[in-house]
Motif scaffolding. Sequence first.
Motif, PDB file in Angstrom:
ATOM      1  N   VAL A  73       0.836  -1.205   0.000  1.00 19.67           N
ATOM      2  CA  VAL A  73       0.000   0.000   0.000  1.00 19.67           C
ATOM      3  C   VAL A  73       0.871   1.255   0.000  1.00 19.67           C
ATOM      4  CG1 VAL A  73      -1.745   1.325   1.273  1.00 19.67           C
ATOM      5  CG2 VAL A  73      -1.908  -1.177   1.160  1.00 19.67           C
ATOM      6  N   LEU A  74       1.923   1.248   0.812  1.00 15.33           N
ATOM      7  CA  LEU A  74       2.818   2.408   0.897  1.00 15.33           C
ATOM      8  C   LEU A  74       3.547   2.642  -0.424  1.00 15.33           C
ATOM      9  CD1 LEU A  74       4.329   1.805   4.452  1.00 15.33           C
ATOM     10  CD2 LEU A  74       2.759   3.634   3.788  1.00 15.33           C
ATOM     11  N   ILE A  75       4.051   1.569  -1.024  1.00 13.86           N
ATOM     12  CA  ILE A  75       4.768   1.704  -2.302  1.00 13.86           C
ATOM     13  C   ILE A  75       3.812   2.138  -3.410  1.00 13.86           C
ATOM     14  CG2 ILE A  75       6.091   0.472  -4.075  1.00 13.86           C
ATOM     15  CD1 ILE A  75       7.045  -1.417  -1.789  1.00 13.86           C
ATOM     16  N   GLY A  76       2.657   1.480  -3.485  1.00 17.18           N
ATOM     17  CA  GLY A  76       1.675   1.813  -4.521  1.00 17.18           C
ATOM     18  C   GLY A  76       1.164   3.231  -4.391  1.00 17.18           C
ATOM     19  N   SER A  77       0.861   3.653  -3.167  1.00 13.31           N
ATOM     20  CA  SER A  77       0.344   5.010  -2.963  1.00 13.31           C
ATOM     21  C   SER A  77       1.401   6.055  -3.290  1.00 13.31           C
ATOM     22  CB  SER A  77      -0.141   5.185  -1.519  1.00 13.31           C
ATOM     23  OG  SER A  77       0.915   5.012  -0.600  1.00 13.31           O
ATOM     24  N   PHE A  78       2.671   5.749  -2.991  1.00 13.39           N
ATOM     25  CA  PHE A  78       3.757   6.685  -3.313  1.00 13.39           C
ATOM     26  C   PHE A  78       3.839   6.894  -4.831  1.00 13.39           C
ATOM     27  CE2 PHE A  78       8.231   7.492  -4.433  1.00 13.39           C
ATOM     28  CZ  PHE A  78       8.443   8.669  -3.727  1.00 13.39           C
ATOM     29  N   ILE A  79       3.739   5.806  -5.591  1.00 11.07           N
ATOM     30  CA  ILE A  79       3.784   5.897  -7.058  1.00 11.07           C
ATOM     31  C   ILE A  79       2.597   6.721  -7.579  1.00 11.07           C
ATOM     32  CG2 ILE A  79       3.563   4.566  -9.206  1.00 11.07           C
ATOM     33  CD1 ILE A  79       5.133   2.328  -7.741  1.00 11.07           C
ATOM     34  N   ILE A  80       1.423   6.469  -7.015  1.00 11.53           N
ATOM     35  CA  ILE A  80       0.217   7.196  -7.420  1.00 11.53           C
ATOM     36  C   ILE A  80       0.359   8.690  -7.137  1.00 11.53           C
ATOM     37  CG2 ILE A  80      -2.172   7.649  -6.672  1.00 11.53           C
ATOM     38  CD1 ILE A  80      -2.170   5.484  -8.667  1.00 11.53           C
ATOM     39  N   VAL A  81       0.810   9.017  -5.925  1.00  8.52           N
ATOM     40  CA  VAL A  81       0.912  10.431  -5.530  1.00  8.52           C
ATOM     41  C   VAL A  81       1.987  11.150  -6.336  1.00  8.52           C
ATOM     42  CG1 VAL A  81       1.484  12.006  -3.632  1.00  8.52           C
ATOM     43  CG2 VAL A  81      -0.035  10.054  -3.233  1.00  8.52           C
ATOM     44  N   ILE A  82       3.139  10.509  -6.561  1.00  7.80           N
ATOM     45  CA  ILE A  82       4.191  11.130  -7.365  1.00  7.80           C
ATOM     46  C   ILE A  82       3.696  11.395  -8.785  1.00  7.80           C
ATOM     47  CG2 ILE A  82       6.404  10.669  -8.519  1.00  7.80           C
ATOM     48  CD1 ILE A  82       6.710  11.664  -5.687  1.00  7.80           C
ATOM     49  N   THR A  83       2.981  10.426  -9.359  1.00  9.14           N
ATOM     50  CA  THR A  83       2.404  10.615 -10.698  1.00  9.14           C
ATOM     51  C   THR A  83       1.449  11.797 -10.695  1.00  9.14           C
ATOM     52  OG1 THR A  83       2.545   8.223 -11.128  1.00  9.14           O
ATOM     53  CG2 THR A  83       1.104   9.509 -12.568  1.00  9.14           C
ATOM     54  N   GLY A  84       0.604  11.864  -9.660  1.00  8.64           N
ATOM     55  CA  GLY A  84      -0.360  12.958  -9.554  1.00  8.64           C
ATOM     56  C   GLY A  84       0.301  14.311  -9.355  1.00  8.64           C
ATOM     57  N   VAL A  85       1.326  14.359  -8.528  1.00  8.76           N
ATOM     58  CA  VAL A  85       2.044  15.621  -8.282  1.00  8.76           C
ATOM     59  C   VAL A  85       2.679  16.130  -9.578  1.00  8.76           C
ATOM     60  CG1 VAL A  85       4.081  16.613  -7.168  1.00  8.76           C
ATOM     61  CG2 VAL A  85       2.468  15.253  -5.825  1.00  8.76           C
ATOM     62  N   MET A  86       3.295  15.228 -10.330  1.00  8.93           N
ATOM     63  CA  MET A  86       3.899  15.616 -11.612  1.00  8.93           C
ATOM     64  C   MET A  86       2.836  16.179 -12.554  1.00  8.93           C
ATOM     65  SD  MET A  86       6.455  12.357 -12.113  1.00  8.93           S
ATOM     66  CE  MET A  86       6.831  12.738 -13.824  1.00  8.93           C
ATOM     67  N   ASP A  87       1.661  15.555 -12.555  1.00  7.34           N
ATOM     68  CA  ASP A  87       0.583  16.034 -13.420  1.00  7.34           C
ATOM     69  C   ASP A  87       0.034  17.377 -12.940  1.00  7.34           C
ATOM     70  OD1 ASP A  87      -1.439  15.322 -15.636  1.00  7.34           O
ATOM     71  OD2 ASP A  87      -2.744  15.801 -13.941  1.00  7.34           O
ATOM     72  N   ASP A  88      -0.006  17.582 -11.629  1.00  5.85           N
ATOM     73  CA  ASP A  88      -0.487  18.853 -11.082  1.00  5.85           C
ATOM     74  C   ASP A  88       0.435  20.009 -11.433  1.00  5.85           C
ATOM     75  OD1 ASP A  88      -2.689  17.623  -9.976  1.00  5.85           O
ATOM     76  OD2 ASP A  88      -1.814  17.396  -7.993  1.00  5.85           O
ATOM     77  N   ILE A  89       1.732  19.723 -11.510  1.00  9.95           N
ATOM     78  CA  ILE A  89       2.704  20.773 -11.852  1.00  9.95           C
ATOM     79  C   ILE A  89       2.728  21.019 -13.356  1.00  9.95           C
ATOM     80  CG2 ILE A  89       5.158  21.393 -11.820  1.00  9.95           C
ATOM     81  CD1 ILE A  89       5.383  19.766  -9.208  1.00  9.95           C
ATOM     82  N   LYS A  90       2.799  19.942 -14.118  1.00 14.81           N
ATOM     83  CA  LYS A  90       2.778  20.042 -15.574  1.00 14.81           C
ATOM     84  C   LYS A  90       2.013  18.841 -16.122  1.00 14.81           C
ATOM     85  CE  LYS A  90       5.697  20.645 -19.657  1.00 14.81           C
ATOM     86  NZ  LYS A  90       7.095  20.747 -20.176  1.00 14.81           N
ATOM     87  N   PRO A  91       0.811  19.079 -16.703  1.00 13.07           N
ATOM     88  CA  PRO A  91      -0.057  17.981 -17.141  1.00 13.07           C
ATOM     89  C   PRO A  91       0.658  16.908 -17.957  1.00 13.07           C
ATOM     90  CG  PRO A  91      -1.203  20.061 -17.374  1.00 13.07           C
ATOM     91  CD  PRO A  91       0.203  20.396 -16.969  1.00 13.07           C
TER      92      PRO A  91
END
Length: 352
Positions: free
Chosen positions: A78-96
């Motif tokens: 859960v920790l590894i999967g959520s980290f990947i999800i959040v990092i992907t989302g953060v990158m998209d929030d900064i630059k789609p």
Amino acid sequence: MNDILSRVLQMVILTFIFVVSIIPVIKKIAEHVGALDIPNERKVHTKPMPRLGGLGIYLGFLLGYMVFGEPSAIMNSVLIGSFIIVITGVMDDIKPLKASIKFIGQLIAALIIVFYGNLVIHELTAFGLTLSFGILAYPVTLFFILGCINCINLIDGLDGLAAGISSIYFLTIGIIAVIQQKLGLDCVLTFVMLGSTLGFLVHNFNPASIFMGDSGSMFLGFIISVIALLGFKNVTMTSLIIPLLILAIPILDTVFAIIRRLIKGESISKPDKFHIHHQLLKRNFSQRSTVLIIYLINLLFAFASIVYFLKDRTLGYIIYFILLAIVLTFVFTTNVVYEHKGRLKKLFKKNK
């Protein structure tokens, strides 16, 4: 029971206070790195808004786990999967990012849950029927996780909408767990997420001062799917149908969006302004009223799920049927699936 309630309150209050306090810092970070949601013809807001609110929810989740959780192989996934999800989302929030890149991030996270965490849907029980998936259990589970992620992602279109719907989900699962007096990993995550999401709502309910962005909507969808799978495995819920029905509105909105875009011959990932919340806005409801109406319908589905699961299945069926009738009426009187007016004009021209 008193010990369980005391622990539940501690989880909710700690994460709530933490997220309420950390969001102002997240706002400054979002503005500094340029993670802003710029208005356009498809957006409802009229001025640039900081995103990255999901980062605050995620930090609340991590704090709650560190204080109340226990290490395990499942939790590592859960920790590894959520980290990947959040990092992907953060990158998209900064630059789609491209939709395909986001999907790869979602898929990797889902694969980690399935193959490392070993959370797999081997069979599905609903309304007295049991369906075994056999070798298809793995793709079915992946589809379930990806579906939850994108349902919450798609419904995130108004101030407080995705966070509120997610909070209703966490609260409903939490009520079922407390009544059953079960406080396993799924319940710990449920109440930690309830406090974190409610804390974010303080800043996100209309008029919002920050959006959760994809870092939040994808993370919420991901953790919702994990809690459903954990609850199913730990018998907090005897069927995955219960969490699916609690999420009826975002699931139906996603299904309607896919059908609508297929009818139009468009890509199913193409954004538009025909979602359920857009249809209510077109009927001159304010943003706040629209969100509250959707909350109410979602609460009714949640209530029906509690009644069905814990009290009277017949009464649960009746409430589900009434809600289904309401949804079908909405479908046939709005453009949520297809444009009635456009179709009538085309027929009129043909007859001419």
